[in-house]
Design an enzyme around this catalytic site. Structure first.
Site, PDB file in Angstrom:
ATOM      1  N   GLY B 129       1.135  -1.149  -0.048  1.00  0.00           N
ATOM      2  CA  GLY B 129       0.172   0.173  -0.490  1.00  0.00           C
ATOM      3  C   GLY B 129       1.002   1.330  -0.213  1.00  0.00           C
ATOM      4  O   GLY B 129       1.932   0.734   0.199  1.00  0.00           O
ATOM      5  N   CYS B 130       0.419   2.419  -0.107  1.00  0.00           N
ATOM      6  CA  CYS B 130       0.749   3.489  -0.476  1.00  0.00           C
ATOM      7  C   CYS B 130       1.346   3.840   0.771  1.00  0.00           C
ATOM      8  O   CYS B 130       2.774   4.527   1.317  1.00  0.00           O
ATOM      9  CB  CYS B 130       0.288   4.985  -1.067  1.00  0.00           C
ATOM     10  SG  CYS B 130      -1.386   4.773  -0.421  1.00  0.00           S
TER      11      CYS B 130
END
Lengths: 320, 320, 320, 320
Positions: B129-130
């Protein structure tokens, strides 16, 4: 005290109207009608207002002196058919439903710089569109004095609030930020009221308004740049504008070029004129939600009720 | 040439993936699958790409070497159940479906700074995920060396692209511009993968990550500020980071404080460490759509296929 | 009517002060002193004000009831040495010169939520700093009730107006837009007044405020997120806050997470508290130029002159 | 490999040039001259580049194949007087010093869509201005085919990077954000090169370009909207454009209205044409720092050295 009702109170323009009226010294907000939010605190939708006790409620056509209609375009006419408003209640409509003469009935076009006396005597006022206000205030003095040329190129830049509250691809932050786009070139829906307003000043003139609207990457405010050719001196043109707007407290001529944030969060329209050789530029700037909508609606209310035109509209510019 | 297919090619992360892969010297884009846009030119959706002839198409699981899954969270697992991918096709999934050990199967967690060797041998990679990428790269050296304290306060600020393509109230320009808001305080969905990544480095440490995500008024990029107390010298801490990231081309230690636009539109993560008295600050910045999604996916593809890790990722920073 | 003079009237905070005072029903603006702009129309500098006739002028210490000092930090003390202000003139200083006890003399620290009674009797008030206001209002109830923990991580995000009027690399639009950067980590100049204010409430507590300020990509407003560990129930904490701010019209507890634009262009501070496990988050938001500077200065003026605390401060939020 | 030197390497356009050239497969960056930053790492100024080892250095006119001049306007001519460049070294100048025929000497005007063949044989190229590029690419096909009307109203909106690196009142974030302003109406300095370029295509046409430049609230990119009256069919006009730009890889006709971010961070110019009644609108968009400056300079270098015109210019759009 003027007893005020607002129909369609959960939208953008209604929010601005509430923000202005809540501090208006002669207004008592009687109800804020919203079908979709009935019973909820106003601060749930207009979230800066959480410090108030106001709630959305049902419609009630009695016990008010004026009703503001803040519904979508096309909805006001329907609303008035379904809900006959008593003759004792004034109406200010913020939609486009009653702006054109063909649909206006007894609605007066609510541009005070054009129609102040008629608004003072009016029971029903159709509040102008935001782009229409900026363009008309930029060209009205020419139209009134017969100086409007046969062709004007008009470039308008508007903010995201001009597109309304509904989230769309065009108002998505990821798209809109740092971006620019043209829309409805030569075909914006305000052109009809603009043409009617300007040509109404001089039957002989049929001006072609080549209007290109641009979506800007800001939230509030409209800048309009109108360019045309003219033989007149700059000083003559400026005199015509000065005479036209003398005594109109919210439309101000600027000797210096204007910029948008001078008027953001206020009810002002600032106008500046430049000329080089035969080319003339008129720049006008307004806050689309105030002078272009809710602020002008309050200005009209003040006029209709014989109050000081500026009452409750001494709004602090956000400026930054 | 690596033959690439992309499933779910009409979304934000797919758009970025296409933008990167279109110039990748070892990639042949075989198809861009999109159910909703099948048959349309890619430039209709990713409108900077109107100069290409690419079209959205059907899925085709043969004739490719790697499939990128760019669908919504929860959709990748469903997709793979419905569409058995041949064993000869590598998979890089950009959703959260296979990031946690409990769901990973043979998917390797695709953070090259942690798992480079395992990614090089992997057939299936779960792209991080970012926010997880930014936080993990900010704390990984501490975790690996047993220096991670018991409590870390983590403040992250993310841009509007982090919220995806769907227009919502929160991504409406009128709301988002010039605004800030907290969301999912202490409960962001990336916390699970962050905890698993960091605690996996040292079984004894159970660090409490008090993570407060903030929605910023920018489109691209994540800044993470992690604050904790430590007795260690700044030089010792910096050495630990330098050693951890040596040889990792995209994670760069900065002697000076970093700012977001240094890495926007690139695959870099810049990290800076400061200390005063017992308080330590680690700042890490990434582009959420590149190092936080599609850029890292290409980095993983490069590793899986034995290419130079940086190939096709020499992206020009937009910087302004 | 209160006769007001402003010294240093060409700066940002003075501009805001003028914008507020110009509509204050009990204020007569006697002069706006500016050395560099003496004789010029005010609208040349604060360009939204071109519709007024105000001009910058010389200093005149007679014939006023209160003098606002809007000069740079360090300049107020020098000014008062050079210009002895008559004892009959109240002073409100917006610089940091008299905020700390060691330098305050008879200046009262002008945070009404802390010192309302003392301000009401004061002749000289030192207006708090913008970050100090936001952080103190976020933590004051804890400090007053002995609940302030030994360590608080505080993340603040401020807009470009916080950096003042002088164009610099850091405030250049090309740099600042869509950007974020940390500055003065753990060493911001407001920490001294914050520590003094909070520790002054409870001598036994020596709280470590680990404050990380971030430059945001917006123009106006501060958001502060304070994170700490606590054993107390959320309801208990909320009660402490509610009790502390009861009767204080500008500091409002919000049940919902707050966002910056709820308070931009107003004098409000909105505060929200969340908790999960042992971690507590207190978010506070203000407009740095109003509640963080000129609005609070007017609030203090109102208190000093026995007026309604909110007079002239019913400012319309820009909201968008 | 082409050995490249850059003079004036610490400015905005030089930064972009370095960002592009650093990944150009046929370029070897020999030196980056900067008087004010000599000896410093390039990453101290162009801070995304901290991962490189490049340093600013002295000038050295030997051992290079091409010199880019990235100095202020008026400085290039002075520079070449003081520093005679060997005849074996090509020169690409990004200032306005050699754009007009009266000053050009043997400099070729570097607009590849107009002068590709001449650029291919040139030793000295004067890179066009940013607004000039956008306006010329919007009107060139008309000029070439004798369709340019006698009067065109041109509205251009530019970003803050167009104003250069020096912090000023106009580029202060607090002023610029969410703002719009007109500057240099009818008198922008690029008008001379625009007139020369367009009238050079047809001696009989003396077109009046009424150009109104607007400062937008974005960092990168120019949108130009040109409006004029014409009797021609839309399809005929579009054919003229299509023919003119066929084979020119960076200027692309769009069937749909264009928006700025389609081309931001790329070397593209997108052009769209609309018509209603007699009014025609041509919209053109470019990135002012790339197609409007450094990208076009690299395009010119490619042409001068017989490389593929697009080499090193497959830049990923930032798009968001």
């Amino acid at each position: 005290m003027i007893r005020v009702g607002i129909a369609g109170a959960a939208g953008y323009t209604a929010g601005e109207l509430i923000r202005v009226l809540i501090s208006h010294p002669q207004v008592e907000l009687r109800y804020l009608q919203s079908e979709s939010h009935r019973g909820e605190p106003v601060g749930r939708v207009h979230r800066d207002l959480i410090y108030t006790n106001l709630k959305f409620s049902d419609l009630d056509l009695t016990g008010i002196d004026v009703l503001f209609l803040c519904m979508g375009h096309g909805m006001s006419a329907q609303f008035l058919e379904r809900h006959p408003v008593p003759a004792s209640v004034r109406i200010i409509d913020l939609s486009h439903d009653f702006r054109l003469k063909s649909n206006a009935g007894d609605f007066i076009y609510g541009l005070p710089e054009l129609n102040r006396e008629r608004i003072q005597g009016a029971w029903h006022v159709a509040n102008p569109g935001c782009f229409a206000t900026a363009i008309e205030l930029g060209l009205l003095p020419l139209a009134k004095s017969g100086l409007l040329p046969a062709h004007v190129s008009v470039f308008g830049i508007t903010g995201a609030t001009g597109a309304g509250q509904k989230p769309t691809e065009e108002t998505h932050y990821s798209h809109r930020a740092q971006n620019l786009s043209v829309y409805k070139a030569f075909s914006h829906q305000h052109l009809a009221e603009i043409r009617e307003t300007l040509s109404g000043q001089d039957e002989d003139v049929q001006t072609d308004i080549a209007f290109v609207p641009v979506r800007g990457c800001h939230a509030r405010g409209i800048m309009v740049n109108a360019v045309f050719e003219s033989e007149r001196d700059l000083s003559e043109i400026r005199s015509v504008y000065a005479a036209c707007y003398e005594g109109h407290p919210f439309t101000v001529m600027s000797d210096e070029p204007v910029y948008l944030k001078q008027v953001v969060n206020t009810n002002y329209c600032f106008v500046h004129i430049e000329r080089q050789d035969r080319n003339v530029l008129v720049t006008s700037v307004i806050d689309n939600l105030l002078k272009g909508a809710s602020g002008q609606a309050v200005q009209n209310m003040n006029l209709m009720f014989g109050l000081e035109e500026t009452m409750g509209l001494g709004l602090k510019a956000s400026y930054f």
